[in-house]
Scaffold this active site. Structure first.
Site, PDB file in Angstrom:
ATOM      1  CB  SER A  43      -0.545  -5.102  10.112  1.00  0.00           C
ATOM      2  OG  SER A  43      -1.920  -5.414  10.250  1.00  0.00           O
ATOM      3  CE1 TYR A  68      -1.674   0.473  10.322  1.00  0.00           C
ATOM      4  CE2 TYR A  68      -2.613  -1.620   9.649  1.00  0.00           C
ATOM      5  CZ  TYR A  68      -1.871  -0.879  10.540  1.00  0.00           C
ATOM      6  OH  TYR A  68      -1.304  -1.482  11.642  1.00  0.00           O
TER       7      TYR A  68
END
Length: 228
Positions: free
Chosen positions: A123, A136
């Site tokens: 990501s 995350y």
């Protein structure tokens, strides 16, 4: 047909990946729950946050599969909470699914991937963050580091790359605004198939030269200089 194992296939990016790949590969799918689609040849139910269950599933797959061409570590868990509201349990679950499971799967299946591919879905949050996304962001930063480490350990045997999506609209009911589209240098918000196309591109490379790299798929957002 060559066999490709993909995790996290039920929705969004994972669904788009298997929909794309099932046209050319024998797709082995792994997720916590059975998906409503059927873009796969074989499906295994597994909670990736449970290491014992994951190891059992790996043994089952190995008993039924003698070779793989690709492993796509796509499954991921996301939360956003103020730092002081985050729990150690939440941190450990996200790290387990987003980082530990890809490590375990890569280690287990590398011997079956002779001149094949490991593709990790990371990501752009590995490079930039919103407040409250520590678990995350840390997991995705670790995913990129895991990618280049694996590429060296498996050099000459397996190509290992990662893909870092930016804003990919996985909510089919959400319609992005004109402003949200315009924020992207591409002129639009990302779609799951944008990531699937890169996965397909990497799997088509059979000479092993592209390895240890991260491919940013964010419509140019991370290249945009922003002033206060």
């Amino acid at each position: 047909m060559k066999k490709v194992l993909v995790t996290g296939v039920s929705h969004g990016i994972g669904k788009a990946i298997v929909e794309k790949l099932c046209q050319q590969y024998h797709v082995i799918a792994l997720d916590k729950e059975m998906p409503t689609h059927h873009f796969f040849e074989r499906f295994y139910t597994c909670d990736l946050s449970n290491t014992h269950e994951l190891q059992q599933t790996i043994r089952q797959i190995k008993n039924e599969t003698d070779a793989l061409y690709g492993l796509v570590n796509n499954a991921g868990v996301f939360i956003r909470k103020p730092l002081w509201e985050q729990s150690l349990e939440g941190w450990e679950k996200i790290i387990a699914v987003n980082l530990t499971a890809p490590y375990i799967l890569s280690q287990a299946f590398a011997p079956l991937l002779n001149h094949g591919h490991i593709i990790n879905i990371a990501s752009t949050r590995a490079f930039m963050s919103e407040a409250g996304t520590e678990p995350y962001s840390a997991s995705k930063g670790g995913m990129i580091a895991l990618t280049h480490a694996l590429s060296i350990s498996l050099s000459g045997k397996v190509s290992v790359n990662s893909i870092s999506p930016g804003w990919i609209n996985t909510d089919e009911s959400y319609v992005a605004t004109v402003e949200e589209h315009a924020w992207h240098a591409s002129g639009r918000v990302g779609k799951p198939h944008d990531v699937a196309e890169v996965v397909s591109f990497l799997l088509e490379r059979e000479d092993g030269f592209i390895t240890g790299s991260d491919f940013v798929v964010d419509g140019g957002v991370s290249k945009k200089m922003v002033y206060p």
